[in-house]
Design an enzyme around this catalytic site. Structure first.
Site, short mmCIF file in Angstrom:
data_model
loop_
_atom_site.label_atom_id
_atom_site.label_comp_id
_atom_site.label_asym_id
_atom_site.label_seq_id
_atom_site.Cartn_x
_atom_site.Cartn_y
_atom_site.Cartn_z
N HIS A 27 0.87 -1.18 0.00
CA HIS A 27 0.00 0.00 0.00
C HIS A 27 0.90 1.23 0.00
O HIS A 27 1.19 1.81 1.04
CB HIS A 27 -0.91 -0.01 1.23
CG HIS A 27 -1.96 1.07 1.23
ND1 HIS A 27 -3.18 0.91 1.82
CD2 HIS A 27 -1.97 2.33 0.70
CE1 HIS A 27 -3.89 2.02 1.68
NE2 HIS A 27 -3.15 2.90 1.00
N GLU A 71 -2.59 -1.73 -3.30
CA GLU A 71 -3.76 -1.02 -2.81
C GLU A 71 -3.42 0.42 -2.51
O GLU A 71 -2.27 0.76 -2.22
CB GLU A 71 -4.34 -1.72 -1.57
CG GLU A 71 -3.41 -1.80 -0.38
CD GLU A 71 -4.03 -2.53 0.80
OE1 GLU A 71 -4.89 -3.42 0.57
OE2 GLU A 71 -3.68 -2.21 1.94
N HIS A 100 -8.09 -5.77 7.56
CA HIS A 100 -7.82 -4.69 8.51
C HIS A 100 -7.99 -5.21 9.93
O HIS A 100 -9.09 -5.57 10.35
CB HIS A 100 -8.71 -3.46 8.30
CG HIS A 100 -8.05 -2.22 8.85
ND1 HIS A 100 -7.17 -1.44 8.13
CD2 HIS A 100 -8.09 -1.66 10.08
CE1 HIS A 100 -6.73 -0.44 8.86
NE2 HIS A 100 -7.27 -0.55 10.06
#
Length: 254
Positions: free
Chosen positions: A45, A76, A206
């Site tokens: 990310h 991402e 998450h």
């Protein structure tokens, strides 16, 4: 019980590396350790402030994954994250590395971490051409979403292939052992069923960890989980390969 793929997010390995000059620990080396241990994919990310993953890591890990047929590379981030310093921009990185999956996330440059899904009533029109370009590039497109069926309908309408369910609220409720956890699990279960009924794949991620992952994966139909922070913390005590094995067991692969 369905098998769920594990993609290891390497951001926190990069964060440790960035606390000193040089390239120690080497993110690519740890990516290889994860793949040798059986991980099905690697996730990064990148953010404009380069607090962890840097553009060079994206290219190096893309090259690594290309040496392992069947392994997926997932990038991402926010597609509207612009250039900052020598950060080339999220979409530029994607165009240059062509990941198997691109997970779009509605985070700002100032956020410590992602903490909510897209509101597609507001951002859907802006995302549609981005999704179209990503699919033309050959990337599977996943949108970071809350377990809201109405929003999931909009994810399908704007052209996404998958959603990634934001699991932060579930993880917090599980840790607190409060009554909300089972209610939230029902919401995630229904959201997953609904997504699959309308033709979307379902990822999740998450704050998932060794304590809460197994119960979450009682929900059938989760294609993939992306785990980085907790897995890296576990690796401090048990080693990276052993940590990957522990998570794979919970994904019903070992």
């Amino acid at each position: 019980m369905n098998a769920t793929k594990l993609s290891v997010n390497l951001n926190k390995v990069a964060l440790i590396r960035n606390s000193r000059e040089g390239n120690y620990p080497d993110v690519t080396t740890f990516g290889q350790i994860c793949l040798d241990a059986g991980a099905h994919g690697l996730t990064v990310h990148p953010r404009p402030d380069q607090r962890h993953i840097r553009p060079g890591d994206v290219f190096a890990l893309s090259d690594l994954v290309q040496q392992h047929p069947g392994i997926e590379f997932n990038i991402e981030g926010n597609p509207n994250a612009g250039a900052l310093g020598d950060y080339p921009g999220f979409m530029t990185l994607v165009r240059q590395t062509l990941p198997h999956q691109c997970t779009l996330v509605p985070d700002s440059n100032e956020q410590l971490t992602s903490d909510h899904g897209f509101d597609l009533t507001r951002s859907g029109d802006a995302l549609r051409p981005i999704i179209e370009e990503l699919r033309e590039l050959g990337c599977r497109v996943s949108l970071f979403m809350d377990p809201d069926p109405a929003q999931i309908d909009l994810a399908r309408a704007v052209g996404a292939d998958r959603i990634e369910l934001y699991t932060g609220p579930y993880a917090a409720a599980h840790k607190a052992h409060n009554s909300e956890m089972h209610k939230l699990l029902d919401q995630y279960r229904y959201a997953t069923e609904h997504a699959r009924d309308i033709g979307l794949g379902v990822n999740a991620g998450h704050d998932l960890n060794l304590d809460n992952l197994e119960q979450f994966l009682h929900i059938p139909g989760i294609d993939e989980v992306s785990i980085g922070h907790a897995l890296t913390v576990d690796a401090l005590t048990m080693g990276m390969a052993t940590a990957v094995h522990a998570y794979l067991r919970l994904c019903h692969h070992q």
